[in-house]
Design a protein around this motif. Structure first.
Motif, short mmCIF file in Angstrom:
data_model
loop_
_atom_site.label_atom_id
_atom_site.label_comp_id
_atom_site.label_asym_id
_atom_site.label_seq_id
_atom_site.Cartn_x
_atom_site.Cartn_y
_atom_site.Cartn_z
N ALA A 173 49.15 -14.02 -6.09
CA ALA A 173 50.60 -13.97 -6.30
C ALA A 173 51.02 -12.68 -6.99
O ALA A 173 50.38 -12.23 -7.95
CB ALA A 173 51.06 -15.18 -7.09
N CYS A 213 53.29 -14.58 4.48
CA CYS A 213 52.73 -14.16 3.18
C CYS A 213 53.08 -12.70 2.94
O CYS A 213 52.94 -11.86 3.84
CB CYS A 213 51.22 -14.36 3.19
SG CYS A 213 50.40 -13.69 1.72
N CYS A 241 57.91 -17.79 -2.51
CA CYS A 241 56.83 -18.45 -1.77
C CYS A 241 56.49 -19.76 -2.46
O CYS A 241 56.16 -19.78 -3.65
CB CYS A 241 55.61 -17.54 -1.73
SG CYS A 241 54.16 -18.38 -1.05
FE1 SF4 Z 1 52.61 -16.62 -1.33
FE2 SF4 Z 1 51.24 -14.68 -0.15
FE3 SF4 Z 1 52.48 -14.25 -2.48
FE4 SF4 Z 1 50.31 -15.79 -2.36
S1 SF4 Z 1 50.43 -13.60 -1.95
S2 SF4 Z 1 52.19 -16.23 -3.48
S3 SF4 Z 1 50.62 -16.81 -0.40
S4 SF4 Z 1 53.45 -14.73 -0.51
#
Ligand code: SF4
Length: 343
Positions: A309, A331, A300
């Motif tokens: 994250a 996400c 991401c």
């Molecule tokens: Fe990306 Fe979602 Fe992971 Fe945050 S939680 S790093 S927006 S994939």
């Protein structure tokens, strides 16, 4: 408002609530290559603009919004992807088709003075597209220009003035009149009010809304200011580092942002520019700095700045998925129980 206006990346164009959308982009990619690096300015953007509607594109500076604008109008050639306007494949259109379609797609730029030739009188600046596209000459051209000026709140008394004789807001009205000259269906507004004072912004935004209602225009409305995008847009796409990370109905998206990046942007919003308060407004500035599009983070792209994250975010690219009737989000928070393959 339509919940299916925007497609999910990688899955092709979803059926739109409108039978025949005016504009569609699918998996649009633009990489700028130099000897030393490849700048991934746009990386798989898909969007659909229905007739008479406004799709907003928002994100920080450098997110690729303006590159999308230029790709949409074929002012830039995409590295890959698909573009169609009124059912015509823009990337396979003949020169004659493209010329005819260009009349129907116009752009309003950020800097009203920079986009007007300072040596041209208003009559020539606004009337130039009429001449280029052989739509009117002589007295008919003058009459058409007067009509256009009146539409945007100026008048015949302005015909022989130069751009430096106008305020920023008036100059942007001239830019809008010029864009309207060819009777377009789609206008791309690329940060069209960003250079204006807040109270003048509100006037120009209201003018754009009135013109849309009178002329049935569609807008691709690009801005870094969420307040402005919220005020203008039926549908919103949030861009981060060349990719759309969230898209959906404008009101619902701002009321209930789902992607962590959108949440950060929305949390920085203060009052609405459309109210014309003239008060100081904060820009939507999330924590940290975006990475360079020539060296985007793995997995991401938002992971170095994301408060949610997880380890997988560094390795796996999140795919766009529908999380409610009117919302798609890219996400991993929304696919925690799914197998997700890197793209
Ligand atoms: Fe990306 Fe979602 Fe992971 Fe945050 S939680 S790093 S927006 S994939």
């Amino acid at each position: 408002m339509s919940g299916d206006v925007l497609s999910t990346a990688g899955s092709g164009l979803l059926p739109s609530a409108e039978a025949a959308p005016l504009f569609q982009a699918r998996e649009l990619v633009k990489h700028f290559r130099s000897r030393r690096s490849v700048v991934q300015a746009v990386n798989g953007v898909s969007l659909t603009i229905p007739r008479g509607r406004t799709v907003g594109l928002v994100g920080e500076s450098g997110s690729g919004k303006s590159t999308v604008a230029r790709l949409a109008l074929r002012l830039l050639e995409p590295t890959s992807g698909e573009l169609s306007f009124d059912g015509v494949d823009l990337l396979r259109a003949s020169r004659a088709q493209l010329r005819a379609l260009r009349r129907r797609m116009q752009i309003v730029f950020q800097d009203p003075f920079g986009s007007l030739n300072p040596r041209m009188r208003v009559l020539d600046a606004v009337g130039e597209p009429l001449v280029v596209h052989r739509l009117a000459t002589g007295k008919e051209r003058v009459d058409r220009v007067v009509d256009l000026l009146e539409r945007v709140g100026l008048g015949a008394g302005d015909l022989y003035k130069f751009s430096h004789q106008f305020s920023g807001g008036q100059a942007q009205r001239i830019g809008i009149a010029r864009a309207l000259a060819t009777e377009p269906d789609l206008i791309v507004c690329d940060e069209a009010v960003s250079a204006l004072d807040v109270s003048v912004q509100a006037q120009v935004l209201n003018l754009l809304k009135r013109l849309q209602s009178e002329l049935g225009l569609s807008y691709l409305f690009i801005a870094h200011d969420l307040n402005v995008v919220r005020y203008m847009s039926d549908e919103v796409c949030v861009m981060y580092l060349g990719e759309i990370v969230e898209q959906g109905d404008g009101d619902a998206l701002f009321a209930d942002p789902r992607h962590p990046y959108t949440t950060m942007l929305v949390s920085a919003i203060a009052d609405s520019p459309a109210e014309g308060s003239g008060r100081h407004r904060r820009r939507a500035v999330p924590r940290g700095e975006p990475a360079s599009p020539s060296n985007p983070p793995s997995g991401c792209r938002f992971h170095p700045r994301c408060p949610h994250a997880m380890p997988r975010c560094q390795q796996e690219v999140p795919v766009m998925q529908r999380v409610s009737a009117d919302r798609t989000v890219a996400c991993h928070l929304f696919d925690a129980r799914q197998e997700v393959s890197p793209r």
